[in-house]
Design an enzyme around this catalytic site. Structure first.
Site, PDB file in Angstrom:
ATOM      1  N   ASP A  12     -72.600  29.523  26.307  1.00 56.18           N
ATOM      2  CA  ASP A  12     -72.379  28.080  26.482  1.00 56.18           C
ATOM      3  C   ASP A  12     -70.897  27.795  26.272  1.00 56.18           C
ATOM      4  O   ASP A  12     -70.170  28.626  25.729  1.00 56.18           O
ATOM      5  CB  ASP A  12     -73.219  27.277  25.475  1.00 56.18           C
ATOM      6  N   TYR A  44     -66.418  21.706  28.838  1.00 53.85           N
ATOM      7  CA  TYR A  44     -66.311  22.092  30.246  1.00 53.85           C
ATOM      8  C   TYR A  44     -66.489  20.888  31.167  1.00 53.85           C
ATOM      9  O   TYR A  44     -66.064  20.917  32.312  1.00 53.85           O
ATOM     10  CB  TYR A  44     -67.400  23.119  30.594  1.00 53.85           C
ATOM     11  N   CYS A  75     -75.763  26.278  29.539  1.00 51.72           N
ATOM     12  CA  CYS A  75     -74.779  25.206  29.687  1.00 51.72           C
ATOM     13  C   CYS A  75     -75.021  24.560  31.043  1.00 51.72           C
ATOM     14  O   CYS A  75     -74.952  25.241  32.070  1.00 51.72           O
ATOM     15  CB  CYS A  75     -73.373  25.810  29.614  1.00 51.72           C
ATOM     16  N   CYS A 186     -77.364  18.015  28.972  1.00 55.88           N
ATOM     17  CA  CYS A 186     -76.326  18.886  28.414  1.00 55.88           C
ATOM     18  C   CYS A 186     -76.930  19.538  27.183  1.00 55.88           C
ATOM     19  O   CYS A 186     -77.575  18.858  26.377  1.00 55.88           O
ATOM     20  CB  CYS A 186     -75.091  18.060  28.036  1.00 55.88           C
ATOM     21  N   THR A 187     -76.721  20.839  27.027  1.00 53.38           N
ATOM     22  CA  THR A 187     -77.403  21.551  25.936  1.00 53.38           C
ATOM     23  C   THR A 187     -76.868  21.183  24.551  1.00 53.38           C
ATOM     24  O   THR A 187     -77.505  21.496  23.544  1.00 53.38           O
ATOM     25  CB  THR A 187     -77.329  23.085  26.141  1.00 53.38           C
ATOM     26  N   HIS A 188     -75.720  20.505  24.488  1.00 54.93           N
ATOM     27  CA  HIS A 188     -75.240  20.013  23.189  1.00 54.93           C
ATOM     28  C   HIS A 188     -76.095  18.839  22.690  1.00 54.93           C
ATOM     29  O   HIS A 188     -76.215  18.621  21.488  1.00 54.93           O
ATOM     30  CB  HIS A 188     -73.783  19.529  23.300  1.00 54.93           C
TER      31      HIS A 188
END
Length: 259
Positions: A12, A44, A75, A186-188
């Site tokens: 990620d 990103y 990601c 978004c993986t965050h």
């Protein structure tokens, strides 16, 4: 080397992909995982497609150097920008990407708007817009770009007043009473789910693609006959591109729940 005993690589732009890894560990408890977070170059989502492609290829090369049997691009931005090129370049290894979980949100058939929170690049990419077009007729969807949100999670800020203020401001353009569900693109973002729920209330369903991606990974391993069937708990190694990475590794372990 026995392919079943080889590790699985996760990548990620920072610590966000740990939300996917957390699910993958539950689905595949016997597997060993190597996680590479590129926090040095995060976020990103505000970079150009070419910049993201280059960084993603570098990360995959790093993971391949650790003899991984599969790679998960955990990601959304990197998946949007690079997944097709990666699969064309590395045909011998399964490469699994992640995309916003629009399908489960639509299939809830709840009255109201589906809000898709993601980075500006994910929302601008053709891959995402094709996905939106696929379900557009079935539900009303609202794209909500969230520049700056990744940075909170990278610092380990996943709750509190500052984050709450940021989210309130972002969501102020939509009538909260009209929101049926939120897709975290978004993986965050799964790490801020609790704070988001405080603002939106319990009736709003918050969905992310972590479980779907983990199940897809398991399918690929079964297909390749590379599933680890040993009855032992797997290990996790975490790497990060930051020069002084002790603090980010500590944040990573905390987010993953291993400290």
């Amino acid at each position: 080397m026995d392919i079943t005993k080889m590790p699985i690589g996760f990548f990620d732009s920072g610590v966000g992909g740990l939300s996917v890894l957390r699910e993958a560990i539950k689905v595949l408890p016997n597997e060993d995982f190597i996680y590479f977070g590129d926090s040095k170059n995060a976020p990103y989502g505000t970079k150009t497609v070419d910049e993201v492609k280059k960084l993603t290829f570098n990360a995959v090369e790093f993971l391949l150097g650790h003899n991984v049997k599969a790679v998960v691009i955990a990601c959304n931005t990197a998946t949007s920008a690079a997944i097709e090129d990666l699969r064309n370049s590395y045909k011998d290894i399964p490469i699994i990407g992640i995309e916003p979980a629009l399908k489960p949100a639509v299939e809830l058939n709840k009255k109201g708007k589906i809000v898709v929170m993601a980075t500006p690049m994910t929302l601008a990419e053709k891959k995402f817009n094709d996905l939106m077009a696929k379900y557009k007729g079935r539900s009303e969807m609202v794209s909500l770009p969230c520049p700056g949100l990744v940075e909170y999670v990278e610092k380990g800020i996943v709750k509190g007043q500052e984050l709450n203020n940021y989210l309130q401001k972002k969501l102020s353009i939509i009538d909260k009473k009209e929101i049926s569900s939120v897709v975290l693109g978004c993986t965050h973002y799964p790490f801020i789910k609790e704070e988001l729920s405080k603002i939106l209330g319990e009736d709003v369903v918050i969905i992310d693609g972590s479980l779907g991606t983990s199940i897809q990974l398991k399918r690929k391993l079964i297909k390749n006959k590379s599933l680890n069937l040993q009855d032992k708990k797997g290990t996790v190694k975490i790497f990060n591109s930051l020069d002084n990475n002790e603090e980010i590794i500590k944040i990573s372990k905390k987010l993953l729940g291993i400290i």
